[in-house]
Enzyme design. Structure first.
Site, PDB file in Angstrom:
ATOM      1  N   SER A 186       0.747  -1.201  -0.019  1.00  0.00           N
ATOM      2  CA  SER A 186       0.059   0.115  -0.049  1.00  0.00           C
ATOM      3  C   SER A 186       0.813   1.262   0.239  1.00  0.00           C
ATOM      4  CB  SER A 186      -0.781  -0.100   1.330  1.00  0.00           C
ATOM      5  OG  SER A 186      -1.460   1.158   1.410  1.00  0.00           O
ATOM      6  N   LEU A 187       0.470   2.346   0.158  1.00  0.00           N
ATOM      7  CA  LEU A 187       1.236   3.665   0.112  1.00  0.00           C
ATOM      8  C   LEU A 187       1.077   4.548   1.188  1.00  0.00           C
ATOM      9  CD1 LEU A 187       0.777   4.549  -3.619  1.00  0.00           C
ATOM     10  CD2 LEU A 187       2.777   3.748  -2.686  1.00  0.00           C
TER      11      LEU A 187
ATOM     12  N   GLU B 175       3.273   9.640 -11.296  1.00  0.00           N
ATOM     13  CA  GLU B 175       2.022   9.003 -12.084  1.00  0.00           C
ATOM     14  C   GLU B 175       0.718   9.307 -11.365  1.00  0.00           C
ATOM     15  OE1 GLU B 175       2.692   4.903 -11.333  1.00  0.00           O
ATOM     16  OE2 GLU B 175       4.833   4.893 -11.845  1.00  0.00           O
TER      17      GLU B 175
ATOM     18  N   LYS C 261      -2.785   8.819  -9.506  1.00  0.00           N
ATOM     19  CA  LYS C 261      -3.148   7.713  -8.246  1.00  0.00           C
ATOM     20  C   LYS C 261      -4.494   7.401  -8.790  1.00  0.00           C
ATOM     21  CE  LYS C 261      -2.984   6.502  -3.578  1.00  0.00           C
ATOM     22  NZ  LYS C 261      -4.326   5.725  -3.487  1.00  0.00           N
TER      23      LYS C 261
ATOM     24  N   ASP D 140      -8.177   6.038  -8.874  1.00  0.00           N
ATOM     25  CA  ASP D 140      -9.124   5.681  -7.544  1.00  0.00           C
ATOM     26  C   ASP D 140      -9.784   4.563  -8.080  1.00  0.00           C
ATOM     27  OD1 ASP D 140     -10.128   5.876  -5.279  1.00  0.00           O
ATOM     28  OD2 ASP D 140     -11.319   7.543  -5.731  1.00  0.00           O
TER      29      ASP D 140
ATOM     30  N   ARG E 145      -6.688  -7.282  -4.520  1.00  0.00           N
ATOM     31  CA  ARG E 145      -5.599  -6.989  -3.464  1.00  0.00           C
ATOM     32  C   ARG E 145      -5.869  -7.797  -2.407  1.00  0.00           C
ATOM     33  NH1 ARG E 145      -4.271  -3.751   0.572  1.00  0.00           N
ATOM     34  NH2 ARG E 145      -2.042  -3.194   0.906  1.00  0.00           N
TER      35      ARG E 145
ATOM     36  N   GLU F 271      -4.928  -1.042 -11.476  1.00  0.00           N
ATOM     37  CA  GLU F 271      -6.229  -0.406 -11.161  1.00  0.00           C
ATOM     38  C   GLU F 271      -7.205  -0.793 -11.931  1.00  0.00           C
ATOM     39  OE1 GLU F 271      -4.825   0.445  -8.059  1.00  0.00           O
ATOM     40  OE2 GLU F 271      -6.730   1.434  -7.259  1.00  0.00           O
TER      41      GLU F 271
ATOM     42  N   TYR G  14       0.446  -0.256 -13.339  1.00  0.00           N
ATOM     43  CA  TYR G  14       1.508   0.560 -13.120  1.00  0.00           C
ATOM     44  C   TYR G  14       2.678   0.061 -12.448  1.00  0.00           C
ATOM     45  CZ  TYR G  14      -1.673   0.287  -9.149  1.00  0.00           C
ATOM     46  OH  TYR G  14      -2.311  -0.404  -7.943  1.00  0.00           O
TER      47      TYR G  14
ATOM     48  N   LYS H 121       7.410   8.148  -7.422  1.00  0.00           N
ATOM     49  CA  LYS H 121       8.270   6.981  -6.901  1.00  0.00           C
ATOM     50  C   LYS H 121       9.529   7.369  -7.330  1.00  0.00           C
ATOM     51  CE  LYS H 121       4.405   4.025  -8.297  1.00  0.00           C
ATOM     52  NZ  LYS H 121       3.640   3.218  -9.282  1.00  0.00           N
TER      53      LYS H 121
ATOM     54  N   LYS I 133      -1.630  13.225  -1.934  1.00  0.00           N
ATOM     55  CA  LYS I 133      -2.804  13.426  -2.005  1.00  0.00           C
ATOM     56  C   LYS I 133      -3.389  15.124  -1.932  1.00  0.00           C
ATOM     57  CE  LYS I 133      -4.489   9.247  -0.881  1.00  0.00           C
ATOM     58  NZ  LYS I 133      -5.578   8.756   0.039  1.00  0.00           N
TER      59      LYS I 133
ATOM     60  N   CYS J 103     -47.193   9.853  -3.363  1.00  0.00           N
ATOM     61  CA  CYS J 103     -45.993  10.283  -4.554  1.00  0.00           C
ATOM     62  C   CYS J 103     -46.497  11.854  -4.345  1.00  0.00           C
ATOM     63  CB  CYS J 103     -46.745   9.586  -5.825  1.00  0.00           C
ATOM     64  SG  CYS J 103     -46.177  10.705  -7.265  1.00  0.00           S
TER      65      CYS J 103
ATOM     66  N   CYS K 256     -48.683  12.681  -7.817  1.00  0.00           N
ATOM     67  CA  CYS K 256     -50.170  12.321  -7.966  1.00  0.00           C
ATOM     68  C   CYS K 256     -50.955  12.157  -6.579  1.00  0.00           C
ATOM     69  CB  CYS K 256     -50.164  11.376  -9.094  1.00  0.00           C
ATOM     70  SG  CYS K 256     -49.619   9.959  -8.336  1.00  0.00           S
TER      71      CYS K 256
ATOM     72  N   CYS L 147     -43.893   5.178  -6.741  1.00  0.00           N
ATOM     73  CA  CYS L 147     -45.289   5.482  -7.158  1.00  0.00           C
ATOM     74  C   CYS L 147     -45.884   4.509  -8.045  1.00  0.00           C
ATOM     75  CB  CYS L 147     -45.424   6.777  -7.705  1.00  0.00           C
ATOM     76  SG  CYS L 147     -47.032   7.197  -8.378  1.00  0.00           S
TER      77      CYS L 147
ATOM     78  N   CYS M 156     -49.092   8.510 -13.637  1.00  0.00           N
ATOM     79  CA  CYS M 156     -48.786   9.416 -12.544  1.00  0.00           C
ATOM     80  C   CYS M 156     -48.226  10.718 -13.610  1.00  0.00           C
ATOM     81  CB  CYS M 156     -47.659   9.065 -11.590  1.00  0.00           C
ATOM     82  SG  CYS M 156     -46.878  10.289 -10.942  1.00  0.00           S
TER      83      CYS M 156
HETATM   84  S1  IVH Z   1       2.228   1.973  -6.699  1.00  0.00           S
HETATM   85  C1  IVH Z   1       4.578  -0.687  -4.014  1.00  0.00           C
HETATM   86  N1  IVH Z   1       0.898   3.457  -8.560  1.00  0.00           N
HETATM   87  O1  IVH Z   1      -3.246   3.097  -4.434  1.00  0.00           O
HETATM   88  C2  IVH Z   1       3.617   0.476  -4.959  1.00  0.00           C
HETATM   89  N2  IVH Z   1      -0.582   2.718  -6.732  1.00  0.00           N
HETATM   90  O2  IVH Z   1      -3.276   3.829  -1.646  1.00  0.00           O
HETATM   91  C3  IVH Z   1       2.240   0.152  -4.345  1.00  0.00           C
HETATM   92  N3  IVH Z   1      -2.854   2.959  -6.852  1.00  0.00           N
HETATM   93  O3  IVH Z   1      -2.768   0.021  -3.493  1.00  0.00           O
HETATM   94  C4  IVH Z   1       1.540   0.934  -5.412  1.00  0.00           C
HETATM   95  N4  IVH Z   1      -2.604   4.334  -8.598  1.00  0.00           N
HETATM   96  O4  IVH Z   1      -4.123   0.415  -5.600  1.00  0.00           O
HETATM   97  C5  IVH Z   1       0.901   2.819  -7.385  1.00  0.00           C
HETATM   98  N5  IVH Z   1       0.182   4.720 -10.149  1.00  0.00           N
HETATM   99  C6  IVH Z   1       0.032   4.047  -9.063  1.00  0.00           C
HETATM  100  C7  IVH Z   1      -1.469   3.933  -8.370  1.00  0.00           C
HETATM  101  C8  IVH Z   1      -1.379   3.246  -7.202  1.00  0.00           C
HETATM  102  C9  IVH Z   1      -3.344   3.940  -7.756  1.00  0.00           C
HETATM  103  C10 IVH Z   1      -3.639   2.442  -5.681  1.00  0.00           C
HETATM  104  C11 IVH Z   1      -3.122   0.914  -5.495  1.00  0.00           C
HETATM  105  C12 IVH Z   1      -2.599   1.038  -4.028  1.00  0.00           C
HETATM  106  C13 IVH Z   1      -3.129   2.314  -3.479  1.00  0.00           C
HETATM  107  C14 IVH Z   1      -2.662   2.876  -2.423  1.00  0.00           C
END
Ligand code: IVH
Length: 619
Positions: free
Chosen positions: A17-18, A50, A52, A54, A73, A110, A162, A229, A254, A348, A351, A366, A371
């Site tokens: 995760s991040l 990159e 992110k 959603d 995941r 994603e 990614y 990254k 974020k 309703c 009507c 309804c 109506c």
């Molecule tokens: S890299 C070790 N790159 O964000 C690197 N994650 O909040 C792990 N996500 O679980 C992820 N866009 O589902 C990476 N360009 C991107 C991403 C990305 C979306 C998601 C991913 C991760 C979550 C973490």
């Protein structure tokens, strides 16, 4: 993960995760931490930035370049096997192209939904009386976990890759994250657009500012920030993970959340075309994320109860993914005691008929087929693009036609003449009389022609246009293709309808009930008498304009959605495939076409745009 119908899958390499950085200062602190460990080595290749995305994270295992397993995941180590569902997503390559891939890799990315697909799906669900999804992420995750892959196939899911993991220490044909993404793209995996290599942290800040201020607004899908990254892969390995959970070499940048507080002035009840009674929040105007918001949809009354919203409350409003304003909840500390509870409507508002609660108890509706509130919505749906597609008959025009007494139901539309629309000029000094305001000879003729043309729409469009509860565009297609004609459908029993794959008992009963209603029987009769087509042309005519051609769609087309373009191509005998190869005959490219377009140009494959596609289809 709870109880599940899906098999578990253990990732060969855990999915990380991040950590988050919410502003430039937090991002700078991350950079300081890095440099303490690896010094200025970071400067050699800088950072890879990159989007992110959603959505829902997935891992795709390819063995010898062939998709073997796809999994969610889950908790990072163990996810759920959703291979069959992932195979229905056109963006997910069944086979990697090129040839320099390691024999065993897990491609991470994603699964997400674009705003328009998400909204279309929600509108259909709401109209069919089904609960709607709160945001594209939830709906993507839900669509991925369907029991029946055919259900997943109906959802407008997309994929962007990614990262990837190679179990063991296989030698990789590249040395930076940037090249990794380029390599993924060369294998036919779609990768995030708008990425940037940044030499300095200042460049990263500038990219993030641009992302938040401009790039984000133009994206067709939701992002919840950017990911920064360390570009050089050997440095990534050196930096490693914190407690096996998040990498030190990457961080999510974020955005400041677009949340504002305002007052909930009222909750209005709206009647949908199928009679669903839905709450709509009326707010004291407030600016969130660059737009002034006065209304927010609340989807259903259960949600109102769940959030314990009371009229007069101070509420938190968020713009979810730029478009749909959402109410997060009340701020109970601000209550004065003067707030009023909201009750589920018992009647309703249009009507006055007593409302009925549906089985799932999430919506009340309804039940009155006549109506007037439902009528306008139903007519607007009837003429809409997904229905009979009568161009030039806007919501306002429909209201006018109803007001002028020309239209009460769908069949009346086919009785309109140009003469009825154009007001007759009054004698000198007198007002024009009759007709409908705003119509002139030319616009009246154009509308009558559009109405005439719509008579040729196939049965599937007609069924969708009729707005039967629980029947959306996809189900309408299924019914039309299976029964072939309105007559055959009218003869079908609940059991016959239910026997179709993808049709449940609720929908089958709803269709039968609709067909049995005397008012609807006479409507169908009058439509048929007006010359409206009542059958479905054979699908995929083998001698169509695209007979036997393999066609790839890429980027965002100006007017057609992906499912629409796919349907047009398939009906002309073509096959839509996901990745560009030497076997591809044609690429249809729209805005932001990325690697597939590059690949097509590289291989010399013909590339056309939407206008040319429509021209070749004779449209
Ligand atoms: S890299 C070790 N790159 O964000 C690197 N994650 O909040 C792990 N996500 O679980 C992820 N866009 O589902 C990476 N360009 C991107 C991403 C990305 C979306 C998601 C991913 C991760 C979550 C973490």
């Amino acid at each position: 993960m709870g109880e599940s119908h899906l098999a578990k899958h253990t990732h060969l390499v855990p999915m990380a995760s991040l950590d988050n950085a919410f502003d430039e200062a937090e991002l700078a602190e991350w950079d300081v931490r890095l440099r303490k460990l690896v010094g200025d080595a970071v400067d050699r290749d800088g950072y890879c930035c990159e989007l992110k995305i959603d959505g829902a994270a997935v891992s795709l295992t390819y063995r010898d370049g062939v998709l073997a397993i796809g999994a969610t995941r889950g908790n990072g180590s163990v996810g759920e096997d959703v291979t069959a569902n992932l195979r229905t997503i056109a963006d997910v390559p069944r086979k990697l192209s090129g040839g320099n891939w390691p024999p065993l890799i897990e491609i991470r990315g994603e699964v997400y939904m674009e705003f328009d697909g998400f909204e279309r799906m929600n509108a259909e669900r709401a109209a069919a009386g089904e609960p709607v999804f709160a945001n594209p992420r939830n709906s993507a995750a839900g669509a991925l976990r369907q029991k029946d892959p055919r259900e997943t196939a109906r959802k407008p899911l997309r994929f962007l890759g990614y990262a990837f993991a190679v179990p063991g220490s296989g030698a990789l044909p590249f040395s930076t994250q940037w090249e990794l993404l380029e390599t993924l793209a060369s294998w036919g995996v779609p990768t995030p657009p708008h990425r940037r290599q940044c030499a300095t942290l200042e460049d990263v800040h500038a990219w993030a500012r641009e992302l938040e201020s401009t790039i984000r607004a133009d994206l067709p899908f939701a992002i919840d920030g950017g990911v920064v990254k360390v570009n050089r892969l050997t440095l990534q390995t050196e930096l490693g993970m914190i407690g096996g959970r998040v990498p030190r070499w990457a961080i999510a940048r974020k955005f400041a959340p677009d949340i504002a507080e305002t007052q909930l002035l009222d909750i209005e009840v709206q009647v949908g075309r199928t009679g669903a009674l839905t709450p709509r929040a009326v707010l004291a105007p407030v600016e969130v994320g660059g737009a002034t918001i006065t209304y927010a949809t609340l989807h259903n009354f259960e949600l109102v109860a769940e959030k314990d919203l009371r009229i007069g409350d101070t509420v938190q409003v968020k713009r979810a993914g730029e478009v749909i304003p959402q109410i997060l909840g009340p701020v109970p500390e601000r209550r004065t005691g003067a707030e009023r509870a909201v009750s589920v409507p018992t009647h309703c508002p249009a009507c006055g008929t007593a409302a009925v609660r549906d089985e799932a108890e999430v919506a009340s509706y309804c039940p009155n087929l006549e109506c007037p509130g439902r009528r306008l919505e139903a007519l607007a749906h009837f003429v809409s693009r997904a229905g009979m597609d009568i161009r030039g008959l806007s919501y306002q025009r429909l209201e006018q036609l109803i007001g002028a007494g020309l239209v009460q139901d769908a069949a009346d539309i086919y009785a309109i003449s140009a003469a009825q629309l154009v007001p007759t000029k009054g004698a000198k000094g007198e007002e024009p009389s009759g007709g409908v305001p705003g119509f002139q000879a030319k616009s009246a003729t154009a509308l009558v022609e559009a109405i005439e043309a719509s008579k040729q729409q196939p049965l599937s469009r007609l069924i969708n246009a009729l707005g039967i509860r629980h029947v959306g565009a996809e189900s309408a297609k299924l019914l039309a293709r299976s029964f072939g004609s309105m007559e055959a459908l009218q003869r079908a029993t609940v059991a016959d309808i239910e026997a179709l794959h993808g049709v449940g008992h609720t929908m089958a009963e709803s269709v039968r009930e609709w067909l049995d209603a005397p008012a609807m029987q006479s409507l169908v009769q009058r439509l048929a008498a007006a010359g409206v087509r009542m059958d479905e042309p054979r699908a995929a005519s083998a001698d169509g304009a695209f007979k036997g051609l393999k066609i790839v769609l890429t980027g965002t087309l100006p007017t057609l959605s992906r499912p629409e373009a796919t349907e047009l191509i398939e009906n002309a005998g073509g096959k839509v495939t996901s990745s560009v190869s030497k076997a591809t005959d044609l690429v249809v490219a729209g805005e932001e076409a990325g690697s597939k377009l590059e690949k097509a140009n590289e291989l010399g494959v013909t590339v056309i745009d939407e206008a040319e596609l429509l021209r070749r289809l004779g449209r």
